[in-house]
Design a protein around this motif. Structure first.
Motif, mmCIF file in Angstrom:
data_model
loop_
_atom_site.group_PDB
_atom_site.id
_atom_site.type_symbol
_atom_site.label_atom_id
_atom_site.label_comp_id
_atom_site.label_asym_id
_atom_site.label_seq_id
_atom_site.Cartn_x
_atom_site.Cartn_y
_atom_site.Cartn_z
ATOM 1 N N ARG A 153 0.726 -1.364 -0.189
ATOM 2 C CA ARG A 153 -0.024 0.042 -0.213
ATOM 3 C C ARG A 153 0.855 1.316 0.103
ATOM 4 O O ARG A 153 1.751 1.274 0.724
ATOM 5 C CB ARG A 153 -0.670 -0.061 1.244
ATOM 6 N N THR A 154 0.704 2.222 -1.090
ATOM 7 C CA THR A 154 1.448 3.233 -1.129
ATOM 8 C C THR A 154 0.636 4.559 -1.153
ATOM 9 O O THR A 154 -0.456 4.372 -1.986
ATOM 10 C CB THR A 154 2.207 3.517 -2.383
ATOM 11 N N ILE A 155 0.803 5.476 -0.263
ATOM 12 C CA ILE A 155 -0.046 6.890 -0.187
ATOM 13 C C ILE A 155 1.085 8.181 -0.157
ATOM 14 O O ILE A 155 2.046 8.168 0.600
ATOM 15 C CB ILE A 155 -0.733 6.912 1.105
ATOM 16 N N LEU A 156 0.804 8.840 -1.250
ATOM 17 C CA LEU A 156 1.520 10.212 -1.281
ATOM 18 C C LEU A 156 0.687 11.064 -1.256
ATOM 19 O O LEU A 156 -0.688 11.312 -1.743
ATOM 20 C CB LEU A 156 2.328 10.013 -2.790
ATOM 21 N N ALA A 157 0.960 12.216 -0.471
ATOM 22 C CA ALA A 157 -0.003 13.050 0.240
ATOM 23 C C ALA A 157 0.995 14.303 0.267
ATOM 24 O O ALA A 157 2.048 14.394 0.557
ATOM 25 C CB ALA A 157 -0.537 12.811 1.469
ATOM 26 N N ASP A 158 0.208 15.495 0.302
ATOM 27 C CA ASP A 158 0.535 16.743 0.347
ATOM 28 C C ASP A 158 -0.476 17.980 0.775
ATOM 29 O O ASP A 158 -1.587 17.807 0.310
ATOM 30 C CB ASP A 158 1.494 17.481 -0.862
ATOM 31 N N GLY B 262 5.086 16.019 16.936
ATOM 32 C CA GLY B 262 3.856 15.549 17.870
ATOM 33 C C GLY B 262 3.476 14.053 16.977
ATOM 34 O O GLY B 262 2.909 13.283 17.553
ATOM 35 N N THR B 263 3.103 14.493 15.554
ATOM 36 C CA THR B 263 2.448 13.513 14.946
ATOM 37 C C THR B 263 3.661 12.481 14.602
ATOM 38 O O THR B 263 3.087 11.290 14.742
ATOM 39 C CB THR B 263 2.510 14.096 13.504
ATOM 40 N N PHE B 264 4.849 12.782 14.629
ATOM 41 C CA PHE B 264 6.009 11.702 14.524
ATOM 42 C C PHE B 264 6.027 10.842 15.716
ATOM 43 O O PHE B 264 5.594 9.349 15.771
ATOM 44 C CB PHE B 264 7.279 12.395 14.638
ATOM 45 N N ALA B 265 5.490 11.401 17.029
ATOM 46 C CA ALA B 265 5.379 10.627 18.278
ATOM 47 C C ALA B 265 4.316 9.646 18.259
ATOM 48 O O ALA B 265 4.259 8.440 18.768
ATOM 49 C CB ALA B 265 5.529 11.387 19.446
ATOM 50 N N ALA B 266 3.049 10.168 17.560
ATOM 51 C CA ALA B 266 2.062 9.392 17.739
ATOM 52 C C ALA B 266 1.877 8.199 16.808
ATOM 53 O O ALA B 266 1.497 7.161 16.923
ATOM 54 C CB ALA B 266 0.924 10.311 17.146
ATOM 55 N N PHE C 250 -0.822 15.873 9.762
ATOM 56 C CA PHE C 250 -1.164 15.831 11.011
ATOM 57 C C PHE C 250 -2.316 14.523 10.955
ATOM 58 O O PHE C 250 -2.949 14.125 11.935
ATOM 59 C CB PHE C 250 -1.767 16.870 11.820
ATOM 60 N N ARG C 251 -2.875 14.338 9.613
ATOM 61 C CA ARG C 251 -3.917 13.494 9.518
ATOM 62 C C ARG C 251 -3.257 11.890 9.629
ATOM 63 O O ARG C 251 -4.004 10.943 9.601
ATOM 64 C CB ARG C 251 -4.845 13.544 8.102
ATOM 65 N N LEU C 252 -2.125 11.764 9.470
ATOM 66 C CA LEU C 252 -1.533 10.343 9.335
ATOM 67 C C LEU C 252 -1.995 9.615 10.343
ATOM 68 O O LEU C 252 -2.218 8.121 10.118
ATOM 69 C CB LEU C 252 -0.152 10.707 9.276
#
Length: 275
Positions: free
Chosen positions: A56-61, A217-221, A172-174
């Protein structure tokens, strides 16, 4: 003979093509899927896609114009090629500023993508910058013979993107959709290391300190979810503080955005991992 692999079709300030050899030892040996939430030229995605099947590959921006260009190349590549051929034939200073002044939302998808690619291939240093109204405002570059159209690579890119999900959304939706074991690579706008080094006007609102803190914070989540995470950023006190509990490795990059050639040169950047 091994067929040529797709490579980035956009030039991008801070793009990672020149750092891939330094990155290679730091990629996870195995992962269940791949997500790149701050896309740019997608150099890491194209590198991984050429040698692995990431699942599964998701590219976002958060940059809608960028995502729409990827969608058009994926789904309407021949129309994009035709539109770029016209841009290549008409290219010149007057034409550049006429194209820059067009309202992209009034263009058909292929023409809109071709506008972005054309401006990107001919503007100063491939820089993407918009003003407070969201208008692209980079001046024309000084290239003698810019390569505006590469039909073969655009077709390879289109094939490579066929099973890729493209999303216009913020990083931050990740945590809403990422899964344990997936590999996520972040290449955000860098924290400035001097008052004049910031090129963060990527969307109509610069990437601020608060955004760097939210990203951490997103990285930590995502770390708590069990994702495998890798992030690039400047070697600055703030970034070292925000990611001090993770593995930090230094890489040598070359600064290319400066109007004076004598101020372009090697600079140390950070590669941060949770594995």
């Amino acid at each position: 003979m091994t067929p040529a692999a797709a490579r980035p079709f956009l030039k991008w300030a801070g793009g990672k093509r020149r750092l891939l050899e330094q990155f290679r030892p730091h990629f996870p040996a195995r992962f269940r899927g791949y997500i790149e939430p701050v896309l740019g030229s997608a150099a890491v995605f194209f590198h991984l896609a050429s040698s692995r099947r990431p699942g599964r590959t998701i590219l976002a921006d958060s940059n809608e114009e960028l995502i729409l260009a990827y969608l058009a190349v994926r789904d309407r590549v021949e129309a994009v090629i035709d539109a770029l051929a016209v841009q290549q034939r008409l290219h010149g200073k007057t034409h550049y500023y006429e194209v820059r002044s067009l309202r992209p939302e009034e263009l058909a998808p292929a023409e809109r993508a071709a506008r972005l690619i054309y401006l990107n291939r001919t503007c100063f240093n491939g820089l993407y910058r918009v003003n407070s109204r969201g208008e692209f405002n980079v001046p024309i570059g000084s290239y003698v013979h810019p390569r505006i159209l590469d039909s073969d690579n655009l077709r390879r890119v289109s094939r490579t993107l066929q099973r890729v999900e493209l999303r216009h959304e913020p990083f931050f939706r990740l945590p809403d959709y990422c899964r344990r074991g997936e590999f996520i690579y972040f290449d955000p706008p860098y924290q400035p290391i001097s008052p004049t080094s910031s090129f963060t006007a990527y969307t109509p609102g610069a990437f601020k300190r608060s955004d760097q803190e939210r990203l951490a914070g997103t990285f930590a989540a995502l770390d708590r979810i069990g994702c495998r995470l890798m992030l690039s950023n400047s070697d600055s006190p703030l970034i070292r503080k925000l990611y001090g509990s993770y593995r930090i490795h230094s890489v040598r990059a070359r600064r290319v955005i400066n109007s004076r050639g004598d101020r372009r040169g090697p600079v140390r950047e950070l590669l941060i991992r949770n594995y």
